[in-house]
Design an enzyme around this catalytic site. Structure first.
Site, short mmCIF file in Angstrom:
data_model
loop_
_atom_site.label_atom_id
_atom_site.label_comp_id
_atom_site.label_asym_id
_atom_site.label_seq_id
_atom_site.Cartn_x
_atom_site.Cartn_y
_atom_site.Cartn_z
N LEU A 32 0.81 -1.20 -0.01
CA LEU A 32 0.03 0.22 0.07
C LEU A 32 0.75 1.11 0.05
CD1 LEU A 32 -2.65 -1.20 2.97
CD2 LEU A 32 -2.82 -0.99 0.12
N SER A 33 0.20 2.46 -0.31
CA SER A 33 0.98 3.69 -0.37
C SER A 33 1.11 3.98 1.19
CB SER A 33 -0.12 4.59 -0.70
OG SER A 33 0.46 5.98 -0.57
N ALA A 35 3.53 2.32 3.02
CA ALA A 35 3.70 0.76 3.52
C ALA A 35 5.35 1.02 3.79
CB ALA A 35 3.43 -0.35 2.51
N SER A 38 9.33 2.55 -0.88
CA SER A 38 10.48 3.26 -1.27
C SER A 38 11.52 3.45 -0.29
CB SER A 38 10.03 4.80 -1.59
OG SER A 38 9.20 4.73 -2.91
N SER A 105 1.27 -1.40 -7.21
CA SER A 105 1.07 -2.59 -8.26
C SER A 105 0.11 -3.45 -7.66
CB SER A 105 2.44 -3.60 -8.63
OG SER A 105 3.43 -3.56 -7.66
#
Length: 197
Positions: A32-33, A35, A38, A105
């Site tokens: 998820l965004s 998480a 990056s 994704s």
């Protein structure tokens, strides 16, 4: 594409790997965004550079500033975004690099298609399994707040689904693991897979 013919190279991926002294692989970070995809991938790349491993990080936001700047966030555009990234990751793999790809994704089929486009064993799926609650609390970019207020439609985890990997190569929960522990787990995976010594 009848007028397009594949140009065969005289130098192989294996020769490029030998030149670099390590195997090439794509590590695909999904989750998820917020998480921590990056953040973990960035820290791993720093450790790889410290060890003399040739790598490159493909990040979802950064790719949308250039390669995919013409795409929006419809399902079709998101699919095309990942198709392009998968193709670039494949080229970087062929160059002998350890490729770190950090993308939400959300659909298994998208990730599986990228896996199938690469040589056998060269795609490692890393599930950054941090819970929606934790991701929403972090809300680093303020996107969850906007999604909850209806300012962003088709937001993964809120109004669009996220399909977790069924058999990831590694699961990381950044709420339970420190950054150092996550990187250590990734290094151990790369050693276990024979990518690095």
């Amino acid at each position: 594409m009848s007028n397009v013919v594949w140009q065969h190279y005289q130098v192989s991926r294996v020769e490029r790997e030998q030149q670099k002294g390590h195997q090439a692989v794509v590590l695909w970070f999904t989750g998820l965004s917020g998480a921590g995809k990056s953040t973990v991938a960035n820290a791993l790349e720093q450790e790889l550079v410290r060890r003399g491993i040739h790598s490159y990080l493909l990040d979802g936001d950064n790719v949308r500033h250039g390669l995919c700047a013409d795409l929006g966030f419809s399902e079709a555009d998101r699919t095309e975004n990942l198709r392009r990234v998968g193709a670039v990751a494949g080229l970087m793999l062929d160059a002998g690099l350890v490729v770190l790809s950090a993308f939400i994704s959300p659909y298994r089929a998208q990730r599986d298609k990228i896996r199938q486009s690469l040589p056998e064993g060269k795609f490692l799926e890393i599930y950054v399994a941090t819970s929606l609650d934790v991701c929403e609390q972090r809300d680093v970019k303020g996107l969850y707040k906007k999604a909850r207020q209806g300012e962003i439609s088709h937001f993964t985890g809120i109004s669009d689904p996220y399909e977790a990997p069924e058999q990831p190569d590694l699961v990381l929960d950044t709420a339970a693991l420190s950054l150092e522990q996550s990187v250590a787990a990734l290094i151990a995976l790369l050693q276990q897979q024979g990518v690095i010594r």
